[in-house]
Design a protein around this motif. Structure first.
Motif, PDB file in Angstrom:
ATOM      1  N   LEU A 382      -2.515   2.314  18.041  1.00 11.86           N
ATOM      2  CA  LEU A 382      -1.697   2.168  16.771  1.00 11.86           C
ATOM      3  C   LEU A 382      -0.922   3.295  16.516  1.00 11.86           C
ATOM      4  O   LEU A 382       0.258   3.184  16.217  1.00 11.86           O
ATOM      5  N   LEU A 383      -1.374   4.562  16.734  1.00 13.04           N
ATOM      6  CA  LEU A 383      -0.476   5.799  16.720  1.00 13.04           C
ATOM      7  C   LEU A 383       0.324   5.965  17.852  1.00 13.04           C
ATOM      8  O   LEU A 383       1.056   7.100  17.719  1.00 13.04           O
ATOM      9  N   LYS A 384       0.464   5.315  18.990  1.00 11.74           N
ATOM     10  CA  LYS A 384       1.265   5.676  19.986  1.00 11.74           C
ATOM     11  C   LYS A 384       0.733   6.937  20.580  1.00 11.74           C
ATOM     12  O   LYS A 384       1.550   7.665  20.904  1.00 11.74           O
ATOM     13  N   LYS A 385      -0.428   7.415  20.765  1.00 11.90           N
ATOM     14  CA  LYS A 385      -0.792   8.762  21.157  1.00 11.90           C
ATOM     15  C   LYS A 385      -1.761   8.415  22.195  1.00 11.90           C
ATOM     16  O   LYS A 385      -2.212   7.453  22.719  1.00 11.90           O
ATOM     17  N   ASN A 386      -2.088   9.400  22.900  1.00 10.63           N
ATOM     18  CA  ASN A 386      -3.043   9.569  24.086  1.00 10.63           C
ATOM     19  C   ASN A 386      -4.396   9.559  23.648  1.00 10.63           C
ATOM     20  O   ASN A 386      -4.639  10.466  22.504  1.00 10.63           O
ATOM     21  N   ILE A 387      -5.282   9.067  24.191  1.00 10.93           N
ATOM     22  CA  ILE A 387      -6.859   9.188  24.017  1.00 10.93           C
ATOM     23  C   ILE A 387      -7.428  10.517  24.563  1.00 10.93           C
ATOM     24  O   ILE A 387      -6.730  11.044  25.461  1.00 10.93           O
TER      25      ILE A 387
END
Length: 515
Positions: A382-387
Motif C-alpha cells: 500500500l505504501l510502495k515500500k520494501n518490507i
C-alpha cells in the motif's frame, strides 16, 4: 502420527497450493506437548498497542444501557481467576443488520470458553437467531427472511461490538492462543457482519437460489455476508471483538497499530457483489465461474477449453499455465493467495513458468490475511515500500514490484476476517480444533477461494480439487515426477473432500472428477 512441516515458517500460518498441499514435518516420537511449545514459540506475540492510553479515557455511554458480562475461562485453565468485565454497547445510527447463530456442534463442544450473550439495546433491531445442528452432513436448518437493504453502502460502517470501560481495560488480560487447550468458543462466535448493499439476484438457477431450497445448506449459507473489508469496517469496538479470534479469523496477538494502519489505507469497495455490479447485460444473466486448483487430477484432463468458457476463472497463486493450456486453460479473472503462498510460489515455481503475479487490467486479486506477515506485506504494498529484511528472501521484500506498472488498489480485494471465520465454522470445522495443537489447523487457500466464488457467482465449477480416487494422481498437475499427496495436520483434506462432494451431489456446484 502427527506430521507437520515448518519449513520457511516464521509464525503459525502455513503455505499451500491450489489443491493446497502444505507439508509440516515433526520427527517421529515427538510428543504433542513439545510440538505445541515449539510452535507457540514461533507465534507472533501481542506487542501491545500504542494507542491503548486513549482507551483509558472514559467511554461514552449510550443511554443507560450497561451490563456486566462474566467471562468464564475453560475448566482446564487452572490458576486463572474468573474476571468480570464491564462493557457498553455502541449502537450506530444505521443499526446495521447482523446475525447471531450458534456454530455447528457448539452445544456438544467440550472444553470451550463461553461468554454470556450481550444484552439488546433499546430500539435496536432484533438479531435473527437460528440453532444449527452439529456437523456438516445431514444438518437441517431454518433461516430468517432478509430485511430490505439500501442500494448503496454507507460511507462508514461500524458494528455492534462490546466496548470495555476504562477501568476494565487496565485489568484486561490479553488473549493468547497458548492459554487454550482447544479452540476457544464464544457466544458471539457465529455472529458476522452482513452486507447492507446487496444487489438483487436475477439468475433463477444461482447458487443462492439452490442453497435456499437445500435442507442441508439453507441454514448454513449466508448470501449477504460481508466478503471484503476496507477502511470503513475497522474501529476500536471491531478490534475488541475480533481480538478474541486467532488469525486468519480475527486479530488475536496481532499488533493493534499495524492492523489499524493497514485497514486505514484500504480504499472502499463500492459493491461487495462486484460481479453483479459489473454486469452490462440488461437481461437476466447467470454468471458462470470456474475455480481451478493445482491438483494432479488435471494433468492430461483436456479441460482447458471448458475452463476458459466460463465468464470468470478463479486461480490460486502458483498456477502454472505455460505448457498446460490444454488442461487448465489460459484465462485468469481472479488470483487468490496469502502473502507466503504468493511469494514462495514465485520463488519455487519461477523456473516452471510462474515468474509473475497474473497481470492485466481485467485481473482482480483476492488476499486472505492469515497472519502478521500478511499485514506487513500488505502495508509495504500500500505504501510502495520494501518490507523488513529476511521476509522470504528478496522475493517478498518489494511487493509493489511484483505487479504491473499500472496496478491500482481498486482491483485488490482483502477478505474480511468474519467471512473466513464463517467458512471455517459452517463448512470446514475440523476436529483438529478440539485438540491441543488446534492452532496448526486452517482450511486450504484453495478451499477459501472456492467458497468465496460460491458467494460471488451464480454457477460454479471446481477443477483440480481433491476427490475420491486422488491416490491415482500426483500432488500437482505440473509435477514432472509423480508425487504422492500426503495428508498432514495443518489441513483437513478428508473434510474438504466430503464438503466438495456434498455440494456436487446437492447440485450446488459441479466438481470435476475422473473415474
Amino acid at each position: 502420527m502427527l506430521q507437520v512441516d515448518t519449513q520457511g515458517q516464521q509464525d503459525l500460518n502455513y503455505p499451500d497450493n491450489g489443491n493446497s498441499r502444505s507439508f509440516l514435518k515433526v520427527p517421529l516420537g515427538r510428543d504433542i506437548t513439545r510440538l505445541k511449545q515449539d510452535m507457540l514459540e514461533k507465534m507472533p506475540r501481542w506487542e501491545g498497542r500504542e494507542e491503548q492510553k486513549k482507551m483509558m479515557e472514559p467511554v461514552a455511554r449510550v443511554g443507560e444501557a450497561r451490563e456486566n458480562v462474566t467471562v468464564k475461562p475453560a475448566p482446564e485453565l487452572e490458576g486463572i481467576k474468573k474476571t468480570t468485565v464491564k462493557i457498553v454497547l455502541r449502537m450506530q445510527e444505521n443499526n446495521e443488520k447482523r446475525t447471531v447463530r450458534p456454530a455447528p456442534g457448539m452445544e456438544e463442544a467440550k472444553e470451550k470458553m463461553t461468554v454470556k450473550p450481550l444484552p439488546s439495546m433499546e430500539g435496536a433491531k432484533e438479531k435473527a437467531t437460528v440453532k444449527l445442528s452439529s456437523g456438516v452432513k445431514g444438518a437441517q436448518q431454518n433461516t430468517s427472511n432478509d430485511q430490505t437493504m439500501p442500494k448503496e453502502p454507507p460511507a462508514s460502517v461500524e458494528t455492534v461490538r462490546p466496548v470495555p470501560q476504562a477501568a476494565a481495560v487496565k485489568e484486561k488480560k490479553q488473549l493468547r492462543a497458548a492459554d487454550f487447550k482447544s479452540e476457544p468458543r464464544w457466544d458471539f462466535e457465529d455472529q458476522y457482519l452482513l452486507d447492507n448493499s446487496s444487489l438483487p439476484w436475477t439468475c433463477s438457477e444461482s447458487v443462492k437460489a439452490k442453497a435456499a431450497k437445500s435442507d442441508w445448506l439453507r441454514g448454513l449459507f449466508l448470501p449477504n455476508i460481508m466478503l471484503f473489508t476496507d477502511k470503513r469496517y475497522f474501529s476500536d469496538s471491531e478490534w475488541d471483538c475480533l481480538e478474541h479470534f486467532a488469525p486468519p479469523y480475527g486479530f488475536m496477538e496481532l499488533n493493534y497499530s499495524l492492523v489499524k494502519e493497514v485497514m486505514s489505507l484500504l480504499p472502499p469497495n463500492p459493491h461487495q457483489q462486484l460481479l453483479l455490479a459489473n454486469s452490462t447485460s440488461s437481461k437476466p444473466t447467470c454468471i458462470s465461474c470456474a475455480v481451478v486448483g493445482n491438483g494432479g487430477i488435471l494433468n492430461n484432463s483436456g479441460m482447458g477449453q471448458e475452463i476458459d468458457s466460463h465468464h470468470c476463472v478463479f486461480r490460486v497463486s502458483g498456477a502454472v499455465i505455460k505448457g498446460y493450456e490444454k488442461d487448465v486453460g489460459t484465462k485468469t479473472s481472479f488470483s487468490g493467495f496469502t502473502a507466503y503462498f504468493l511469494v514462495s510460489s514465485l520463488q519455487i515455481l519461477g523456473h516452471r513458468g510462474f515468474s509473475n503475479i497474473p497481470q492485466g487490467k481485467h485481473v482482480r486479486y483476492i488476499h486472505f490475511l492469515e497472519g502478521a506477515r500478511d499485514y506487513e506485506w500488505l502495508k509495504a504494498l500500500l505504501l510502495k515500500k520494501n518490507i523488513r529484511k529476511g521476509f522470504l528472501n528478496h522475493y517478498g521484500q518489494r511487493p509493489r514490484e511484483r505487479f504491473e506498472e499500472g496496478f491500482t488498489m481498486d482491483r485488490y480485494l482483502v477478505v474480511h476476517p468474519d467471512f473466513l471465520r464463517y467458512m471455517k465454522n459452517r463448512f470446514l470445522k475440523s476436529k483438529t480444533l478440539e485438540k491441543p495443537y488446534w492452532r496448526l489447523y486452517r482450511p486450504t487457500t484453495g478451499a477459501f477461494l472456492l467458497l468465496t466464488a460460491l458467494h460471488l457467482c451464480d454457477q460454479v465449477s471446481a477443477y483440480g480439487y481433491i476427490t475420491e480416487g486422488h491416490e491415482k494422481y500426483s500432488d500437482h498437475y505440473y509435477d514432472r515426477d509423480w508425487k504422492r499427496l500426503v495428508f498432514y495436520t495443518n489441513h483437513d483434506f478428508n473434510l474438504e473432500k466430503e464438503v466438495w462432494e456434498k455440494l456436487h451431489d446437492e447440485n450446488i456446484m459441479k466438481l470435476y472428477q475422473r473415474s
